[in-house]
Design an enzyme around this catalytic site. Structure first.
Site, PDB file in Angstrom:
ATOM      1  N   THR A 189       0.837  -1.186   0.000  1.00 53.04           N
ATOM      2  CA  THR A 189       0.000   0.000   0.000  1.00 53.04           C
ATOM      3  C   THR A 189       0.877   1.242   0.000  1.00 53.04           C
ATOM      4  O   THR A 189       1.966   1.238   0.571  1.00 53.04           O
ATOM      5  CB  THR A 189      -0.872  -0.032   1.263  1.00 53.04           C
ATOM      6  OG1 THR A 189      -1.762  -1.139   1.174  1.00 53.04           O
ATOM      7  CG2 THR A 189      -1.653   1.251   1.453  1.00 53.04           C
ATOM      8  N   ARG A 217     -13.843  -7.812  -1.278  1.00 46.67           N
ATOM      9  CA  ARG A 217     -13.254  -7.492   0.031  1.00 46.67           C
ATOM     10  C   ARG A 217     -12.801  -6.029   0.061  1.00 46.67           C
ATOM     11  O   ARG A 217     -12.238  -5.508  -0.890  1.00 46.67           O
ATOM     12  CB  ARG A 217     -12.062  -8.416   0.295  1.00 46.67           C
ATOM     13  CG  ARG A 217     -11.322  -8.163   1.611  1.00 46.67           C
ATOM     14  CD  ARG A 217     -10.099  -7.286   1.433  1.00 46.67           C
ATOM     15  NE  ARG A 217      -9.326  -7.137   2.669  1.00 46.67           N
ATOM     16  CZ  ARG A 217      -8.266  -6.353   2.798  1.00 46.67           C
ATOM     17  NH1 ARG A 217      -7.848  -5.655   1.768  1.00 46.67           N
ATOM     18  NH2 ARG A 217      -7.623  -6.278   3.949  1.00 46.67           N
ATOM     19  N   ILE A 218     -13.070  -5.354   1.167  1.00 49.18           N
ATOM     20  CA  ILE A 218     -12.632  -3.983   1.374  1.00 49.18           C
ATOM     21  C   ILE A 218     -11.729  -3.942   2.594  1.00 49.18           C
ATOM     22  O   ILE A 218     -12.054  -4.515   3.637  1.00 49.18           O
ATOM     23  CB  ILE A 218     -13.843  -3.045   1.560  1.00 49.18           C
ATOM     24  CG1 ILE A 218     -14.653  -2.978   0.258  1.00 49.18           C
ATOM     25  CG2 ILE A 218     -13.399  -1.643   1.978  1.00 49.18           C
ATOM     26  CD1 ILE A 218     -15.967  -2.250   0.385  1.00 49.18           C
ATOM     27  N   GLY A 219     -10.586  -3.288   2.472  1.00 43.43           N
ATOM     28  CA  GLY A 219      -9.629  -3.218   3.565  1.00 43.43           C
ATOM     29  C   GLY A 219      -9.721  -1.930   4.353  1.00 43.43           C
ATOM     30  O   GLY A 219     -10.724  -1.218   4.320  1.00 43.43           O
ATOM     31  N   ASP A 220      -8.639  -1.617   5.051  1.00 45.12           N
ATOM     32  CA  ASP A 220      -8.622  -0.447   5.932  1.00 45.12           C
ATOM     33  C   ASP A 220      -8.415   0.867   5.194  1.00 45.12           C
ATOM     34  O   ASP A 220      -8.848   1.923   5.659  1.00 45.12           O
ATOM     35  CB  ASP A 220      -7.508  -0.604   6.969  1.00 45.12           C
ATOM     36  CG  ASP A 220      -6.130  -0.576   6.318  1.00 45.12           C
ATOM     37  OD1 ASP A 220      -5.417   0.433   6.451  1.00 45.12           O
ATOM     38  OD2 ASP A 220      -5.765  -1.566   5.667  1.00 45.12           O
ATOM     39  N   THR A 239      -0.765   1.034   6.908  1.00 44.33           N
ATOM     40  CA  THR A 239      -0.591  -0.031   5.929  1.00 44.33           C
ATOM     41  C   THR A 239      -0.327  -1.335   6.663  1.00 44.33           C
ATOM     42  O   THR A 239       0.165  -1.335   7.785  1.00 44.33           O
ATOM     43  CB  THR A 239       0.576   0.289   4.968  1.00 44.33           C
ATOM     44  OG1 THR A 239       0.774  -0.816   4.086  1.00 44.33           O
ATOM     45  CG2 THR A 239       1.868   0.544   5.725  1.00 44.33           C
ATOM     46  N   GLY A 240      -0.689  -2.444   6.040  1.00 47.56           N
ATOM     47  CA  GLY A 240      -0.489  -3.749   6.660  1.00 47.56           C
ATOM     48  C   GLY A 240      -1.687  -4.649   6.452  1.00 47.56           C
ATOM     49  O   GLY A 240      -2.300  -4.649   5.383  1.00 47.56           O
ATOM     50  N   LYS A 241      -2.052  -5.402   7.469  1.00 49.65           N
ATOM     51  CA  LYS A 241      -3.219  -6.276   7.397  1.00 49.65           C
ATOM     52  C   LYS A 241      -4.465  -5.465   7.720  1.00 49.65           C
ATOM     53  O   LYS A 241      -4.699  -5.069   8.857  1.00 49.65           O
ATOM     54  CB  LYS A 241      -3.079  -7.446   8.371  1.00 49.65           C
ATOM     55  CG  LYS A 241      -4.259  -8.413   8.291  1.00 49.65           C
ATOM     56  CD  LYS A 241      -4.106  -9.558   9.261  1.00 49.65           C
ATOM     57  CE  LYS A 241      -5.344 -10.470   9.189  1.00 49.65           C
ATOM     58  NZ  LYS A 241      -5.278 -11.585  10.149  1.00 49.65           N
TER      59      LYS A 241
END
Length: 305
Positions: A189, A217-220, A239-241
């Protein structure tokens, strides 16, 4: 009053043993984008313009997980997302599920400025992009040979991952580290935070998500207060999981610790990364209204999810 800027190209690190043909383009891209941001701030551009400009540059570079370098879903498709926030006005815009928009971060800003909403996704976001006349291109433009291989390895391992770092074996179910046989490092990211000479703060983040993620899927990244946040005290890009960052409300918690507990930016960011999210899941860049910069992360030794 002075200015400050920080950017990232994903959680993790670039190992010293990474082959030069892979390491140097990444380092050069980060330095170039930083120089672009510094020049804009020196030219008295406002923070919001600066973070959008820098993230656009990062999106156009195939060695990062955003725009041109976005990783692939389990169906082998692209679903990009981005978010931008103005700390002075608290206005923000976010997009998800993009498949043809060249610069997702600029569409996120248009959502902020041209609609009564904050967040548009999938077909609606794509239709809005066409309506606004932003640059679009066939989705094949974003698919690189490296990301096809990343998806292949993730499918072999039957897991969703930030990136790949070593050859997958049939019996491999354990966590792996960033120092590995093929010497690659995770892409990631991208994000930028800035405070301009007038004290205005802004944050921008853009990503292709996780390798082998489910379609939809939607991330942070596009979630205000999770992967992206800015107010009058600070600007944060994480950024990350994504799932861990969402649960930890990472970006907002940094600001909240400053506001309600009186912590410095460095203290607040360190607490969030060390104590609010599991090890191996998060990194962030942040700047404060006074020009303090911090970049804590806990991801160096963890690559797989």
């Amino acid at each position: 009053m002075g200015w400050a800027i920080a950017l990232h190209g994903g959680a993790g690190d670039i190992p010293l043993n990474l082959p030069a043909e892979r390491r140097l383009p990444r380092e050069a891209a980060l330095k170039h984008c930083l120089n672009v941001g510094v020049a804009a701030l020196k030219a008295n551009k406002n923070a919001l313009d600066v973070v959008e400009l820098v993230v656009r540059e990062l999106e156009n570079h195939p060695n990062f997980n955003a725009g041109k370098g976005s990783v692939l879903t389990t169906a082998g498709t692209i679903e990009m997302e981005a978010c931008i926030m103005d700390g002075n006005t608290m206005k923000c815009g976010a997009v998800s599920g993009l498949t043809t928009v060249v610069n997702a971060i600029s569409l996120a800003r248009l959502v902020m400025e041209k609609t009564p909403h904050i967040y548009l996704a999938f077909d609606g976001a794509e239709a809005f992009a066409r309506e606004q006349g932003v640059e679009t291109i066939d989705s094949s433009h974003f698919i690189t040979s490296e990301n096809i291989e990343r998806l292949h390895q993730a499918k072999e391992a039957n897991r969703v991952q930030i990136d790949y770092t070593q050859p997958i074996t049939a019996n491999s179910n354990k966590e792996t580290t960033a120092a590995d046989a093929n010497g690659d490092s995770q892409i990631g990211t991208v994000g930028c935070v800035a405070v301009d000479s007038c004290g205005n703060l802004a944050s921008a983040t853009s990503t292709g998500g996780l390798v082998n993620k489910m379609v939809g899927r939607i991330g942070d990244t596009p979630i205000i207060g999770a992967g992206t946040y800015a107010n009058h005290l600070c600007a944060v890009s994480a950024t990350g999981k994504g799932e861990s960052i969402i649960r930890g409300t990472v970006a907002r918690d940094v600001a909240a610790l400053m506001e309600f507990r009186g912590l410095s930016l460095k203290e607040a960011a360190s607490y969030v990364v060390d104590d609010r999210v599991p090890k191996g899941t998060c990194g962030l860049v942040a700047v404060s209204a006074t020009g303090e910069v911090t970049m804590p992360f806990n991801t160096t030794d963890e690559t797989y999810i």
